[in-house]
Design an enzyme around this catalytic site. Structure first.
Site, PDB file in Angstrom:
ATOM      1  CE  LYS A 193       6.870   6.711  -5.543  1.00  0.00           C
ATOM      2  NZ  LYS A 193       6.203   6.556  -6.848  1.00  0.00           N
ATOM      3  CB  CYS A 234       4.413   2.627  -6.938  1.00  0.00           C
ATOM      4  SG  CYS A 234       4.332   3.706  -8.398  1.00  0.00           S
ATOM      5  CG  ASP A 259       3.203   6.767  -4.899  1.00  0.00           C
ATOM      6  OD1 ASP A 259       4.034   7.340  -4.170  1.00  0.00           O
ATOM      7  OD2 ASP A 259       3.479   6.364  -6.041  1.00  0.00           O
TER       8      ASP A 259
END
Length: 212
Positions: free
Chosen positions: A111, A160, A11
């Site tokens: 995602k 994450c 990310d």
């Protein structure tokens, strides 16, 4: 080249950097180091994840009346942190950061695109309505390519990235965090993150060690 290892870049998107919708502490500081690491091609496979939420995602505080961002609320029997609207599909904040040459990545995995399920880890989404954590398919993709070890960098260190390496370990991979190429939502979480990694036997490395 590390012949059985993959690099997972989690990310690395503008919304997680200063000025973004869900800014991590010094999130932009990791961009040059990640770009440099990619150029060295030290890994058998490189995977980039991209948070990719539809508008009105269940994790957004704006969808829960009377709540504020960063509060927790029960969702499907598990605590769900409510976030500011972030990484909304096809918005500038959801792009992969332009300061990195993403052509070096072998796979870009989006995602969090199911409206009713949040998704932190590169390997499994968060708990859904049926109580299960749906697979992203990444574990099988890596195994088919001879990968048995993963190194994770990106954002956020305490969410994450942490979930990604914890899942990697649970799924049978050796796992490491490249500490200097991650940043947390808030630095107050770093002691707990480091303790969780050490307790699990997940490696903590610096990017300079990988070039040796």
């Amino acid at each position: 080249m590390n012949h059985d290892a993959a690099l997972i870049l989690v990310d690395v998107q503008p919304d997680f950097m200063p000025g973004g919708a869900l800014a991590c502490h010094e999130g932009d500081a990791i961009v040059p180091g990640i770009d440099q690491l990619l150029r060295h091609r030290l890994f058998r496979q490189t995977v980039a994840t991209q948070d990719w939420h539809p508008r009105g995602h269940v994790s957004f505080a704006s969808m829960h009346a009377g709540t504020q961002a960063f509060q927790q609320t029960p969702l499907y029997g598990h605590p769900q942190t409510l976030w500011p609207d972030h990484c909304v599909q096809n918005t500038p904040g959801a792009t992969l950061h332009p300061g990195i040459d993403w052509s070096q990545a072998d796979l870009i995995l989006r995602k969090g695109n199911r409206p009713d399920v949040d998704s932190y880890s590169a390997f499994r989404e968060n708990h859904g309505p049926d109580g299960n954590r749906p697979s992203t398919g990444l574990a099988g993709w890596l195994r088919e390519r001879g990968v048995s070890e993963v190194y994770a960098a990106g954002l956020a260190r305490d969410v994450c990235v942490l979930w990604t390496v914890q899942d990697a370990l649970a799924l049978g991979f050796r796992a490491h965090v490249i500490w200097d190429l991650t940043r947390p939502v808030t630095p107050e979480s770093d002691a707990a993150t480091r303790a969780a990694l050490e307790e699990s036997g997940i490696g903590i490395v610096q990017s300079a060690e990988l070039h040796d």
